[in-house]
Design an enzyme around this catalytic site. Sequence first.
Site, PDB file in Angstrom:
ATOM      1  N   SER A  80       2.946   9.921  -4.982  1.00  0.00           N
ATOM      2  CA  SER A  80       4.183   9.146  -5.012  1.00  0.00           C
ATOM      3  C   SER A  80       4.325   8.515  -6.389  1.00  0.00           C
ATOM      4  CB  SER A  80       4.125   8.036  -3.947  1.00  0.00           C
ATOM      5  OG  SER A  80       5.196   7.128  -4.093  1.00  0.00           O
ATOM      6  N   TYR A  92      -0.184   0.340   0.220  1.00  0.00           N
ATOM      7  CA  TYR A  92       0.281   1.717   0.041  1.00  0.00           C
ATOM      8  C   TYR A  92       0.069   2.169  -1.398  1.00  0.00           C
ATOM      9  CZ  TYR A  92       3.528   5.687  -0.233  1.00  0.00           C
ATOM     10  OH  TYR A  92       4.083   6.922  -0.428  1.00  0.00           O
TER      11      TYR A  92
END
Length: 240
Positions: free
Chosen positions: A133, A146
């Site tokens: 990501s 995260y």
Amino acid sequence: MAESVIVITGASSGIGAATARLMSGLGHPLLLLARRVDRLEQLDLPDTMCRRVDVTDRAAVEQAVHEAEERYGPVEALVNNAGAMLLGRIVDQPVDEWDRMIDLNIKGVLYCTRAVLPGMVARGSGTVINVSSVAGRKTFPNHTAYVATKFAVHALSENLREEVSVKGVRVVTIAPGAVETELLSHTSDEQIKRDYEAWKTSAGGALAPEVVAEAIVYAYRQPPNVTVREIVIAATGQEA
């Protein structure tokens, strides 16, 4: 290349399903892994083995890979796509959400990689594609745990590349920005979800999963002596 089996995790929806469709269209036999095997079967792709596997179960991953190689031959590529995005603040986010992301986003990547890597190294060819990501490169509000897992994916990918490049194995990191998938729906804080949706809207919308899948296929289809080490891809309007 087209006769080699490709393993795709988290293939029941989003980026994984889109990648499965593209790879199947190129003639590759597939091993698709997800917890929702019915969704895998609904893709209705030829030469495809679908298995209900949680990638945090190392033995189940290894068994599925063994079955696929028995049927189709050696694994030539792995797309580590399974993951969880559970947004929250460290001060009050449920700790079990940290554990879930660590197990899925980090251990799952390691377990799946370990299941296919010895064969790739022995054969002197193969590609490991890790879907990380933009949050593996920079920080975002309410993303602390995260972000930690995705920074780990970036780090382990680069270190793995250094280990296996001399063996002819390629390691690719795909770093998407916001994508229209089911990931956000698993966040338990409703206000954070609303804020995230508003942020996506302000950016003009998120990427379609098919766009990320095309980047994955592009990296895979380069000549064996070419490694696209990292692709960062986001909606034009996404500033961060």
